[in-house]
Design a protein around this motif. Structure first.
Motif, PDB file in Angstrom:
ATOM      1  N   MET A   1       0.821  -1.254  -0.140  1.00 38.16           N
ATOM      2  CA  MET A   1      -0.044  -0.061   0.059  1.00 38.16           C
ATOM      3  C   MET A   1       0.741   1.221   0.177  1.00 38.16           C
ATOM      4  SD  MET A   1      -1.149  -0.584   3.765  1.00 38.16           S
ATOM      5  CE  MET A   1       0.074  -1.153   5.125  1.00 38.16           C
ATOM      6  N   ILE A   2       0.093   2.390  -0.464  1.00 35.25           N
ATOM      7  CA  ILE A   2       1.057   3.694  -0.518  1.00 35.25           C
ATOM      8  C   ILE A   2      -0.168   4.859  -0.127  1.00 35.25           C
ATOM      9  CG2 ILE A   2       2.998   3.131  -1.901  1.00 35.25           C
ATOM     10  CD1 ILE A   2       1.401   4.663  -4.069  1.00 35.25           C
ATOM     11  N   GLN A   3       0.379   5.686   0.342  1.00 36.26           N
ATOM     12  CA  GLN A   3      -0.676   7.037   0.416  1.00 36.26           C
ATOM     13  C   GLN A   3      -0.424   7.829  -0.706  1.00 36.26           C
ATOM     14  OE1 GLN A   3      -0.300  10.581   3.115  1.00 36.26           O
ATOM     15  NE2 GLN A   3      -1.611   9.303   4.203  1.00 36.26           N
ATOM     16  N   VAL A   4      -1.334   8.488  -1.220  1.00 35.79           N
ATOM     17  CA  VAL A   4      -1.526   9.509  -2.102  1.00 35.79           C
ATOM     18  C   VAL A   4      -2.497  10.665  -1.644  1.00 35.79           C
ATOM     19  CG1 VAL A   4      -1.032   7.983  -4.213  1.00 35.79           C
ATOM     20  CG2 VAL A   4      -3.367   8.461  -3.479  1.00 35.79           C
TER      21      VAL A   4
ATOM     22  N   ALA B   1      -4.756   8.544  12.780  1.00 35.81           N
ATOM     23  CA  ALA B   1      -3.683   7.490  12.364  1.00 35.81           C
ATOM     24  C   ALA B   1      -3.838   7.181  10.718  1.00 35.81           C
ATOM     25  CB  ALA B   1      -3.535   6.377  13.279  1.00 35.81           C
ATOM     26  N   PHE B   2      -2.887   7.292  10.173  1.00 38.61           N
ATOM     27  CA  PHE B   2      -2.712   6.716   8.685  1.00 38.61           C
ATOM     28  C   PHE B   2      -2.775   5.337   8.529  1.00 38.61           C
ATOM     29  CE2 PHE B   2      -0.899  11.002   7.722  1.00 38.61           C
ATOM     30  CZ  PHE B   2      -2.132  11.521   7.386  1.00 38.61           C
ATOM     31  N   LEU B   3      -4.032   4.781   7.795  1.00 41.00           N
ATOM     32  CA  LEU B   3      -3.917   3.150   7.927  1.00 41.00           C
ATOM     33  C   LEU B   3      -2.974   2.612   7.044  1.00 41.00           C
ATOM     34  CD1 LEU B   3      -7.831   3.209   7.417  1.00 41.00           C
ATOM     35  CD2 LEU B   3      -6.372   2.559   9.621  1.00 41.00           C
ATOM     36  N   SER B   4      -2.456   3.546   5.983  1.00 35.97           N
ATOM     37  CA  SER B   4      -1.516   3.043   4.984  1.00 35.97           C
ATOM     38  C   SER B   4      -0.115   2.894   5.929  1.00 35.97           C
ATOM     39  CB  SER B   4      -1.126   4.026   3.887  1.00 35.97           C
ATOM     40  OG  SER B   4      -0.635   5.348   4.415  1.00 35.97           O
ATOM     41  N   GLU B   5      -0.040   3.260   7.124  1.00 31.02           N
ATOM     42  CA  GLU B   5       1.285   3.029   7.887  1.00 31.02           C
ATOM     43  C   GLU B   5       0.890   1.828   8.786  1.00 31.02           C
ATOM     44  OE1 GLU B   5       1.938   6.727   9.722  1.00 31.02           O
ATOM     45  OE2 GLU B   5       2.633   7.678   8.088  1.00 31.02           O
ATOM     46  N   GLY B   6      -0.229   1.013   8.715  1.00 29.78           N
ATOM     47  CA  GLY B   6      -0.508  -0.223   9.066  1.00 29.78           C
ATOM     48  C   GLY B   6      -0.204  -1.510   8.724  1.00 29.78           C
ATOM     49  N   TYR B   7      -0.773  -2.464   8.710  1.00 30.10           N
ATOM     50  CA  TYR B   7      -0.564  -3.645   8.115  1.00 30.10           C
ATOM     51  C   TYR B   7      -1.633  -4.090   7.322  1.00 30.10           C
ATOM     52  CZ  TYR B   7       2.113  -2.997  12.564  1.00 30.10           C
ATOM     53  OH  TYR B   7       2.865  -2.234  13.451  1.00 30.10           O
TER      54      TYR B   7
ATOM     55  N   GLU C   1      -7.726  -6.767   3.945  1.00 27.46           N
ATOM     56  CA  GLU C   1      -8.127  -6.171   5.321  1.00 27.46           C
ATOM     57  C   GLU C   1      -6.732  -5.328   5.546  1.00 27.46           C
ATOM     58  OE1 GLU C   1     -10.255  -8.231   8.345  1.00 27.46           O
ATOM     59  OE2 GLU C   1      -8.601  -8.180   9.444  1.00 27.46           O
ATOM     60  N   VAL C   2      -6.923  -4.009   6.365  1.00 24.09           N
ATOM     61  CA  VAL C   2      -5.978  -3.297   6.787  1.00 24.09           C
ATOM     62  C   VAL C   2      -6.184  -3.133   8.283  1.00 24.09           C
ATOM     63  CG1 VAL C   2      -6.877  -0.905   6.379  1.00 24.09           C
ATOM     64  CG2 VAL C   2      -4.282  -1.218   6.682  1.00 24.09           C
ATOM     65  N   GLU C   3      -5.349  -3.142   9.264  1.00 31.73           N
ATOM     66  CA  GLU C   3      -5.040  -2.962  10.352  1.00 31.73           C
ATOM     67  C   GLU C   3      -4.529  -1.568  10.951  1.00 31.73           C
ATOM     68  OE1 GLU C   3      -3.382  -6.166  12.802  1.00 31.73           O
ATOM     69  OE2 GLU C   3      -3.159  -4.848  14.526  1.00 31.73           O
ATOM     70  N   CYS C   4      -5.320  -0.792  11.401  1.00 32.14           N
ATOM     71  CA  CYS C   4      -4.512   0.737  12.067  1.00 32.14           C
ATOM     72  C   CYS C   4      -3.427   0.346  12.900  1.00 32.14           C
ATOM     73  CB  CYS C   4      -5.809   1.395  12.777  1.00 32.14           C
ATOM     74  SG  CYS C   4      -5.282   2.962  13.109  1.00 32.14           S
TER      75      CYS C   4
END
Ligand code: FES
Length: 111
Positions: free
Chosen positions: A19-22, A50-56, A63-66
């Motif tokens: 994942m990346i953030q834009v 919190a940014f989810l893209s910094e999670g897992y 699924e993304v984990e915060c």
């Protein structure tokens, strides 16, 4: 945000399973890649800051984990899978054209 599709990244910029953030019109959006598919979802957690893209990200479960308190969201529809967040995320239409990832209008969040 307009109804148009806007190029935000190259597919090759996103690691498969990653994942990346834009930013789109200043809004942070997480792009999640699974093979040739990309999912786009608001990146700021609906629980706190919190940014989810910094999670897992689990690409098998979509699924993304915060990273802050562990809420889990389905990146395909924005729904909450694990608390403490209770509010779903906004997701966006995505198109891939000539190796470019284009993000379109938001979808209605799924409860
Ligand atoms: S900020 Fe994401 S779960 Fe609390």
């Amino acid at each position: 945000m307009s109804d148009a599709f806007t190029p935000v990244a190259k597919l090759a910029d996103i690691p498969d399973g990653g994942m990346i953030q834009v930013r789109l019109d200043g809004t942070p959006i997480g792009l999640y890649r699974v093979g040739e598919r990309v999912y786009a979802m608001n990146d700021l957690c609906t629980h706190e800051e919190a940014f989810l893209s910094e999670g897992y990200f689990d690409p098998d479960e979509l699924e993304v984990e915060c990273p802050l308190h562990g809420s889990c969201f389905n990146v395909a529809d924005g729904s909450v899978r694990i608390l403490p967040a209770t509010k779903p995320e906004i997701t966006y239409e995505v198109r891939i054209e000539d190796g470019e990832v284009l993000v379109g209008p938001p979808r209605d969040p799924k409860e």
